[in-house]
Write a protein that holds these residues in place. Structure first.
Motif, PDB file in Angstrom:
ATOM      1  N   GLU A 161      -1.587  11.096  66.244  1.00 41.64           N
ATOM      2  CA  GLU A 161      -0.761  11.981  65.412  1.00 41.64           C
ATOM      3  C   GLU A 161       0.090  11.180  64.426  1.00 41.64           C
ATOM      4  OE1 GLU A 161      -1.767  14.114  69.193  1.00 41.64           O
ATOM      5  OE2 GLU A 161      -1.025  12.112  68.691  1.00 41.64           O
ATOM      6  N   LEU A 162       0.270  11.751  63.253  1.00 41.46           N
ATOM      7  CA  LEU A 162       1.140  11.138  62.243  1.00 41.46           C
ATOM      8  C   LEU A 162       2.568  11.619  62.476  1.00 41.46           C
ATOM      9  CD1 LEU A 162      -1.059  11.548  59.021  1.00 41.46           C
ATOM     10  CD2 LEU A 162      -0.997   9.635  60.646  1.00 41.46           C
ATOM     11  N   VAL A 196       2.174  18.529  57.717  1.00 41.75           N
ATOM     12  CA  VAL A 196       1.684  18.639  56.338  1.00 41.75           C
ATOM     13  C   VAL A 196       0.764  17.474  56.000  1.00 41.75           C
ATOM     14  CG1 VAL A 196       2.345  18.659  53.917  1.00 41.75           C
ATOM     15  CG2 VAL A 196       3.694  19.952  55.580  1.00 41.75           C
ATOM     16  N   ALA A 197       1.179  16.267  56.351  1.00 40.36           N
ATOM     17  CA  ALA A 197       0.371  15.082  56.062  1.00 40.36           C
ATOM     18  C   ALA A 197      -0.950  15.122  56.829  1.00 40.36           C
ATOM     19  CB  ALA A 197       1.149  13.814  56.417  1.00 40.36           C
ATOM     20  N   GLY A 206      10.371  10.631  63.547  1.00 41.86           N
ATOM     21  CA  GLY A 206      10.344  11.125  64.918  1.00 41.86           C
ATOM     22  C   GLY A 206       9.768  12.507  65.100  1.00 41.86           C
ATOM     23  N   THR A 207       9.222  13.082  64.037  1.00 44.07           N
ATOM     24  CA  THR A 207       8.667  14.438  64.102  1.00 44.07           C
ATOM     25  C   THR A 207       7.213  14.424  63.623  1.00 44.07           C
ATOM     26  OG1 THR A 207      10.850  15.344  63.608  1.00 44.07           O
ATOM     27  CG2 THR A 207       8.973  16.827  63.357  1.00 44.07           C
TER      28      THR A 207
END
Length: 263
Positions: A108-109, A118-119, A113-114
Motif C-alpha cells: 500500500e502507498l 487517490v495515488a 501515515g495514511t
C-alpha cells in the motif's frame, strides 16, 4: 528483443524430496522480452521448478543465475527482491476487496501515515490502461469479475514491483475461449514491455500462440528445448511423452506418408 545473456537461468538444478528425485540436472534460460513455455506431463517437475525459482523450495545441487551471476533464493522475498514475480493458479486474490486494494495488497502507498487512496487508484488505472486490461472499474470487488478478468488482475498485481521475470502457472486453466484470448494477449504485452515470461501450461494451442521457446521436462529432466516457429507440435508432444509413436504422430504419418520415427 531477446538479449544474449539470460536474465534468469537454472544450471544443473537438482531437487530431492526424501526418496523422490524431483529434478535432475535441469537447465533453463529465460531472456528479457522472451516467453518460455515450460511443458511436461503431470509429475514431470514443472511445479518444482517454479517453486525453486520462486523461493518456496531450495535446490539441492546446481545454481540459479540472475543476470549472469549465481544467486541464492532461500524464500519468496528473495525472489521478489531480485525481480521475479510469480502468479500461481489459485491467484490469491481477496474477493471482498476492490481491484485497487488487490493490486496494492501488502504494498500500500502511504502518505503522512495514511493510505493514499487517490495515488493508488491513479496508478492502478494507469497500469491497467498500459496493459490494455479492460474491466468496468478499478473500484469494483474482485468477486464480481469474470475468470479471465481475475487472471489479468492477478498478473497486473505481479507487475506493481516492476519485475524483470514473470512466472505464470497455468494462467488459462479453466478459462473459456474469450477469456483465454484476453490472458494470452496480456502475455504478449508483457513480452513487448521487455519482461521475461516463464509460462507453465498443458495447452499446446496456447503455447504455440504466445511462446518463443518451449522447454520440455520429462521425469524431472530436460527432454529438449525447441524454438516454437521451427518445431512441429508432434515433435514437442513426442518429447513430452517420451515416445515418437503415439496417436498424434501416427495421424500425421498417415496424412503425409512420412515415418513418425523421423520426428
Amino acid at each position: 528483443m531477446r538479449d544474449d545473456q539470460p536474465v534468469l537461468a537454472l544450471r544443473g538444478a537438482s531437487k530431492r524430496f526424501g526418496a523422490v528425485q524431483a529434478l535432475t540436472d535441469v537447465e533453463l534460460e529465460v531472456h528479457q522480452g522472451e516467453v518460455v513455455a515450460l511443458v511436461g506431463d503431470n509429475g514431470a517437475g514443472k511445479s518444482t521448478v517454479v517453486k525453486t525459482i520462486a523461493g518456496v523450495h531450495q535446490i539441492d545441487e546446481g545454481d540459479i543465475e540472475w543476470e549472469g551471476r549465481p544467486v541464492t533464493i532461500h524464500r519468496p522475498q528473495d525472489a521478489q527482491h531480485l525481480g521475479i514475480a510469480t502468479v500461481y493458479q489459485d491467484l490469491a486474490l481477496a474477493d471482498n476487496l476492490d481491484v485497487v486494494a488487490n493490486l496494492f495488497l501488502g504494498r500500500e502507498l502511504v502518505t503522512h501515515g495514511t493510505l493514499d487512496e487517490v495515488a493508488m487508484e491513479k496508478r492502478a488505472q494507469e497500469l491497467l490502461d498500459t496493459l490494455s486490461i479492460r474491466i468496468p472499474s478499478v473500484r469494483i470487488p474482485v468477486a464480481s469479475l469474470s475468470g479471465g478478468q481475475r487472471q489479468v488482475v492477478a498478473i497486473a498485481r505481479s507487475l506493481i514491483g516492476d519485475p524483470k521475470v514473470v512466472i505464470l502457472d497455468e494462467p488459462t486453466a479453466a478459462l473459456g475461449v474469450e477469456q483465454t484470448a484476453q490472458v494470452l494477449d496480456l502475455v504478449e504485452r508483457l513480452r513487448d514491455r521487455g519482461h521475461g515470461v516463464l509460462l507453465i501450461s498443458h495447452n499446446m494451442v496456447d503455447v504455440r500462440a504466445v511462446a518463443d521457446t518451449v522447454a520440455v521436462l520429462r521425469l524431472g529432466r530436460n527432454n529438449g528445448t525447441f524454438p516454437v516457429q521451427e518445431t512441429t507440435q508432434e515433435t514437442i508432444i513426442a518429447a513430452i511423452t517420451g515416445a515418437t509413436d503415439n496417436a498424434v504422430t501416427r495421424r500425421q504419418a498417415r496424412g503425409s506418408g512420412s515415418n513418425p520415427e523421423g520426428l
